[in-house]
Design a protein around this motif. Structure first.
Motif, PDB file in Angstrom:
ATOM      1  N   ILE A 106      -6.105  -0.877  -2.458  1.00  0.00           N
ATOM      2  CA  ILE A 106      -7.054  -0.786  -1.351  1.00  0.00           C
ATOM      3  C   ILE A 106      -6.310  -1.038  -0.043  1.00  0.00           C
ATOM      4  CG2 ILE A 106      -9.110  -1.810  -0.309  1.00  0.00           C
ATOM      5  CD1 ILE A 106     -10.081  -2.438  -3.114  1.00  0.00           C
ATOM      6  N   SER A 107      -6.568  -0.202   0.958  1.00  0.00           N
ATOM      7  CA  SER A 107      -5.915  -0.349   2.254  1.00  0.00           C
ATOM      8  C   SER A 107      -6.382  -1.641   2.932  1.00  0.00           C
ATOM      9  CB  SER A 107      -6.229   0.843   3.152  1.00  0.00           C
ATOM     10  OG  SER A 107      -5.778   2.034   2.566  1.00  0.00           O
ATOM     11  N   GLU A 150      -9.934  -6.059  -0.024  1.00  0.00           N
ATOM     12  CA  GLU A 150     -10.814  -5.756  -1.149  1.00  0.00           C
ATOM     13  C   GLU A 150     -12.138  -5.233  -0.613  1.00  0.00           C
ATOM     14  OE1 GLU A 150     -12.790  -9.916  -2.304  1.00  0.00           O
ATOM     15  OE2 GLU A 150     -10.616  -9.920  -2.572  1.00  0.00           O
ATOM     16  N   GLY A 151     -12.840  -4.501  -1.438  1.00  0.00           N
ATOM     17  CA  GLY A 151     -14.121  -3.941  -1.044  1.00  0.00           C
ATOM     18  C   GLY A 151     -13.961  -2.569  -0.413  1.00  0.00           C
ATOM     19  N   SER A 152     -15.090  -1.942  -0.067  1.00  0.00           N
ATOM     20  CA  SER A 152     -15.086  -0.605   0.509  1.00  0.00           C
ATOM     21  C   SER A 152     -14.706  -0.668   1.983  1.00  0.00           C
ATOM     22  CB  SER A 152     -16.465   0.031   0.367  1.00  0.00           C
ATOM     23  OG  SER A 152     -17.403  -0.639   1.216  1.00  0.00           O
ATOM     24  N   ARG A 153     -14.558   0.508   2.605  1.00  0.00           N
ATOM     25  CA  ARG A 153     -14.175   0.580   4.014  1.00  0.00           C
ATOM     26  C   ARG A 153     -15.336   0.203   4.932  1.00  0.00           C
ATOM     27  NH1 ARG A 153      -9.486   3.327   5.062  1.00  0.00           N
ATOM     28  NH2 ARG A 153     -10.211   4.079   7.081  1.00  0.00           N
ATOM     29  N   PHE A 154     -16.552   0.053   4.370  1.00  0.00           N
ATOM     30  CA  PHE A 154     -17.690  -0.364   5.185  1.00  0.00           C
ATOM     31  C   PHE A 154     -17.817  -1.885   5.261  1.00  0.00           C
ATOM     32  CE2 PHE A 154     -18.711   3.764   3.301  1.00  0.00           C
ATOM     33  CZ  PHE A 154     -18.925   4.514   4.450  1.00  0.00           C
ATOM     34  N   ILE A 155     -17.138  -2.575   4.345  1.00  0.00           N
ATOM     35  CA  ILE A 155     -17.262  -4.040   4.283  1.00  0.00           C
ATOM     36  C   ILE A 155     -16.815  -4.717   5.582  1.00  0.00           C
ATOM     37  CG2 ILE A 155     -16.354  -6.102   3.125  1.00  0.00           C
ATOM     38  CD1 ILE A 155     -18.510  -4.724   1.552  1.00  0.00           C
ATOM     39  N   ARG A 208     -19.533  -4.694   8.193  1.00  0.00           N
ATOM     40  CA  ARG A 208     -20.639  -5.594   7.836  1.00  0.00           C
ATOM     41  C   ARG A 208     -20.262  -7.040   8.134  1.00  0.00           C
ATOM     42  NH1 ARG A 208     -21.635  -2.900   1.900  1.00  0.00           N
ATOM     43  NH2 ARG A 208     -22.380  -0.843   2.616  1.00  0.00           N
ATOM     44  N   GLN A 258      -2.579   3.536  -4.835  1.00  0.00           N
ATOM     45  CA  GLN A 258      -3.883   3.273  -5.440  1.00  0.00           C
ATOM     46  C   GLN A 258      -4.488   1.952  -4.969  1.00  0.00           C
ATOM     47  OE1 GLN A 258      -1.046   3.185  -6.977  1.00  0.00           O
ATOM     48  NE2 GLN A 258      -0.856   1.377  -8.286  1.00  0.00           N
ATOM     49  N   LEU A 296      -9.166  -0.328  10.590  1.00  0.00           N
ATOM     50  CA  LEU A 296      -8.902   0.120   9.222  1.00  0.00           C
ATOM     51  C   LEU A 296      -7.562   0.849   9.192  1.00  0.00           C
ATOM     52  CD1 LEU A 296     -12.430   1.572   8.373  1.00  0.00           C
ATOM     53  CD2 LEU A 296     -11.595  -0.759   7.980  1.00  0.00           C
ATOM     54  N   LYS A 317       0.834  -1.205   0.000  1.00  0.00           N
ATOM     55  CA  LYS A 317       0.000   0.000   0.000  1.00  0.00           C
ATOM     56  C   LYS A 317       0.868   1.253   0.000  1.00  0.00           C
ATOM     57  CE  LYS A 317      -3.453   2.818   0.538  1.00  0.00           C
ATOM     58  NZ  LYS A 317      -4.305   3.177  -0.611  1.00  0.00           N
TER      59      LYS A 317
END
Length: 919
Positions: free
Chosen positions: A518-519, A576-581, A584, A516, A614, A511
């Protein structure tokens, strides 16, 4: 033909002399060679030993240099030091840079340099047991190009990272000084560097005098001047000194800037060499004497025994020459000369047996060849001419005969990880290589990992090769399994903590190199109180539960990398995915594990806590991310949702958590963690009957710290025994003073309840400690009650139960705390030697809420009385609860309705009054 008559005496004498001379010559040569190699080996041994001593001395100096830099971190990360170099502090020197402070730190010099390179404060130890500011001349040498001046210039100009400590040696007025330069920050290490802390210590003050018991050789330091020319390739070297009596080794010590500073010389006497040389001399003398004696004895023996036999042999040969060659030689006697005659007569006879003997040898070789546990194959010009059945078994052929006549290429694979290339193997054999690791081709086309040993065999029609083949495929599989176990958990098959940590570090590094991407995010899952499951169902069942949890976590999340990072803790690395994943997924995990798990036909209900971290600008390393995740999970266990996202607020709490971790050991040692005492009241008379000791801690920075925070930390850091011991000692001291004053007022003695942890009951010194504290404070054993939790009893060993019985035999009472919260409450009352049962406050809270609460309490009270146990109710907070418990014949009450936990002085006053003012 006339043969000249031999002179037996002369021949025997000459033979004896020649034999003695030869023996002496052989002995002399052997002795000379032995002396040469023996002394050479002794010299090598002494050389290796002095080099080892030299390296050991250098290692001691390196440790001194390195340890000084490491020890300076505490002062460099001190808020007062940071205040000094950034804002100034006129009294800092008087407060901290006195003689005792420097000597306690084992220092001769301490300087503080601000960010601009200016000396803010300094202190140096003089010869009169005092300290003073560093003189200009000393500072000039210290900050010169040969000192640390170049390094400080580069730091202040920002050409080097300013957050690292550097240590080394410099020369000040001909003396070697250990010096370290450490960046100064605040105590949390999150501020920019405000300056640098310079520590100095003369090497001669500690080396070598303080390490003479460790260092085997005599060690001295020889200063190197700029005019000296040091050839580093000759260092380290050994040399003989003092006319061969001593052996010395030298190594160059570099200064702070990497230039030669001094030569470390180690020397020791050549004791082994000289003793070995003396031994060889004595051996030479002994061998000379032995050779002379042997020569004399040989001469006498030849004259008596051998001479007459020479004459007899001569006569026999003359007779043989005169007769025909077919006439057998006459053999007389039973000695060597007669054996010569026998040999001549038997040569022709024995030659007829040669063929049969060769056949026997061939049959034995054939038997060994066919029954060997190694596969054997003979190859001539690339064709298999013979193979045993062992090779056929390894390569899955019906027999070795099937391979005869086939080319070697049929069993040597040209592909695979370790291909067996025939041409390359022939070339390697020609260069002398004999052993090969290769994959061989089996009859079914599979590859068999083997070890080959090739032996060339000379034959009349060319040179053949005999290949010895050993199947090592099983061994390779075992090696692969071992490598697998190094990376994965043996129970669940998931990645272990080291593997997951390495993956997380790599993702964070990727990272940083490619923004670019995903963190990465980290989801940390902890199964709460899993040890109770293991204690109730056994470790085999516990492992099955972990496997079931791992399967469910994989199914719920379905992405990322899952690992088992502790006994009952798991972690996901998501990239992978958004920071909300991640959040969830955390909710999905909580919901999935809220339902009972069916494992081996048993329904298991688990409670989990989930922490989510995160990647942020404040969390950049895997260590920081794992620590944040663990703490977030700990905080999640205190929330109804059981989920905690690591945010700024939790980060601040983590800082306080770190402060508690840092200071808890010191707080236990110096008594900052102390007991407060909550009264126990007789239910019938409402008079005070005793106290329960409750640990409390007032932190100078955090204020009042909850026991719920520092007690679990003490348990995790294995300090709970020390904490329990201190609370026990202070409680008994309090009890002794209370009962002494009550006796003076004609009042009955009171008791004190002290909680001890499970590790304390497993400690070997527990019984001695209790006996010692009773005797030291002169209190009656029946006035001391040790409280234990019900969960502690689950899975208790026979040794723990035995210690409980011994404690009870002393007269000390045992109380079961928080009764009703465990898995086997009723069983606990029957199996363990208890005196008191303390009803958990959750039962008390149900009084007035529903009828079942009072029914349960009534049943427990009746059962306790039937077992001869005293009943104490905890958590009494209302008048209604008090009256209900009095009506149920509970013997003692405790709770905030009567009193909060009191200080030492308040408790002493209450104990003398005999009653508490209801709060």
């Amino acid at each position: 033909m006339r043969i000249k008559t031999l002179a037996p005496a002369k021949l025997s004498t000459r033979t004896a002399l020649l034999f003695g001379a030869g023996l002496f010559a052989i002995a002399a040569i052997c002795l000379f060679c032995a002396r040469y190699f023996f002394l050479m080996n002794l010299n090598d041994i002494e050389r290796q030993q002095i080099l080892k001593d030299n390296y050991q001395a250098k290692a001691v100096i390196d440790i001194l240099v390195r340890s000084q830099g490491e020890r300076s971190y505490d002062w460099a990360n001190w808020d007062e030091s940071y205040q000094l170099v950034t804002k100034g502090d006129d009294v800092y020197r008087d407060r901290n840079l006195n003689y005792d402070a420097l000597k306690n730190l084992e220092l001769d010099l301490m300087l503080f340099v601000n960010k601009g390179g200016d000396i803010v404060e300094s202190s140096v130890v003089n010869g009169r047991g005092r300290t003073s500011k560093v003189s200009p001349g000393f500072l000039h040498q210290l900050l010169s190009l040969q000192g640390i001046g170049t390094y400080l210039d580069v730091l202040t100009q920002g050409h080097l990272p300013d957050n690292q400590v550097k240590s080394g040696l410099i020369s000040i007025s001909g003396k070697v000084l250990i010096v370290s330069v450490t960046p100064i920050r605040n105590s949390l290490a999150n501020s920019p560097v405000g300056g640098w802390l310079i520590w100095g210590r003369y090497l001669s003050a500690v080396f070598p005098n303080q390490f003479k018991e460790v260092l085997s050789a005599e060690n001295t330091l020889v200063a190197v001047t700029p005019q000296d020319s040091i050839e580093r390739k000759l260092i380290p070297l050994t040399q003989i000194e003092n006319n061969g009596k001593d052996l010395a080794a030298c190594v160059v010590l570099n200064d702070f800037n990497g230039n030669p500073l001094a030569i470390l010389k180690s020397s020791r006497p050549r004791t082994i060499y000289h003793e070995g040389n003396q031994l060889i001399i004595w051996l030479a003398v002994a061998m000379l004497i032995s050779a002379v004696i042997t020569g004399v004895l040989t001469l006498l023996a030849f004259r008596r025994k051998v001479g007459s036999r020479f004459i007899a042999l001569e006569k026999g040969l003359e007779t043989l020459i005169r007769d025909e060659y077919s006439t057998p030689m006459k053999v007389d006697g039973n000695d060597e000369f007669s054996m010569v005659g026998e040999v001549i007569n038997q040569i022709l006879t024995k030659s007829s047996h040669t063929d049969s003997a060769l056949n026997d040898v061939a049959q034995k070789f054939e038997a060994l060849y066919r029954t060997s546990n190694l596969g054997l194959v003979i190859v001539l010009d690339g064709q298999i001419v013979d193979a045993n059945d062992t090779l056929a078994s390894i390569l899955h052929y019906p027999s070795g005969r099937v391979l005869v006549g086939q080319p070697l290429l049929n069993i040597c694979s040209e592909s695979g990880v370790q291909s067996c290339k025939v041409d390359a193997m022939y070339q390697a054999v020609a260069t002398g290589q004999r052993h090969f690791d290769t994959d061989m081709l089996a009859a079914d086309g599979s590859l068999i990992t083997c070890k080959l040993e090739v032996t060339p065999i000379k034959q009349q029609n060319g040179e053949a090769l005999m290949l010895s083949v050993k199947d090592v495929s099983h061994q390779k599989k075992q090696e692969g399994l071992i490598k697998q176990l190094e990376k994965y958990d043996t129970v669940t098959g998931l990645a272990n903590r080291q593997t997951l940590y390495k993956l997380l570090s790599n993702k964070l590094a990727d990272k940083q190199q490619e923004p670019q991407l995903i963190s990465p995010a980290l989801i940390y899952i902890r199964i709460e109180r899993f040890n109770i499951v293991a204690g109730a169902f056994g470790h085999q069942m516990a492992d099955e539960v972990l496997v079931a949890v791992a399967r469910m976590l994989k199914r719920v999340v379905g992405r990322g990398t899952l690992g088992r990072v502790a006994d009952s803790e798991f972690a996901f690395v998501l990239t992978e995915g958004s920071r909300f994943i991640p959040y969830r997924h955390a909710k999905a995990i909580i919901e999935a594990l809220h339902e009972p798990l069916m494992v081996e036909g048993v329904e298991v209900q688990l409670t989990v806590s989930v922490g989510v971290v995160l990647t942020t600008k404040q969390i950049l390393s895997a260590d920081e991310m794992m620590n944040a995740a663990e703490y977030a999970t700990y905080r999640a266990g205190l929330k109804p949702s059981r989920i905690q996202l690591f945010n700024h607020r939790i980060a601040e709490q983590l800082k306080s958590h770190i402060l508690i971790q840092r200071d808890i050991a010191k707080a236990i040692r110096d008594g900052s963690i102390y007991p407060k005492f909550q009264p126990l009241v007789c239910a019938a008379t409402e008079e005070i009957s005793g106290f329960e000791a409750l640990a409390r801690w007032y932190h100078p920075e955090l204020g009042e710290v909850s026991p719920g925070r520092f007690i679990p930390m003490a348990e995790s850091r294995e300090m709970i025994i020390a904490l329990g011991s201190r609370i026990l000692d202070k409680s008994c001291e309090f009890l002794a003073q209370v009962n002494c004053q009550r006796r003076e007022h004609g009042l009955a003695p009171l008791s004190v309840h002290v909680n001890l942890s499970s590790p304390h009951f497993s400690h070997s010194q527990l019984l001695h400690q209790i006996q010692s504290v009773l005797e030291r404070h002169q209190i009656e054993p029946e006035n001391l009650t040790i409280e234990i939790t019900e969960s502690m009893l689950i899975g208790s060993t026979k040794q723990v139960i035995h210690r409980m019985q011994v404690i009870k035999n002393m007269g000390v009472k045992l109380a079961l705390d928080d009764f009703g919260t465990g898995y086997s409450a009723l069983n606990s009352l029957c199996e363990f030697p208890l005196d008191v049962v303390k009803l958990d406050q959750n039962f008390v809270k149900r009084i007035g809420v529903d009828d079942q609460g009072e029914i349960l309490i009534s049943s427990v009270v009746s059962m306790s009385k039937a077992l001869g146990l005293k009943m104490v109710a905890e958590g009494v907070e209302t008048e209604q609860q008090k009256k209900a418990l009095q009506g149920l014949k509970v013997e003692e009450l405790q709770g905030y309705f009567f009193s909060k936990p009191l200080s030492y002085e308040e408790s002493l006053r209450v104990a003398l009054d005999g009653r508490v003012t209801q709060s």
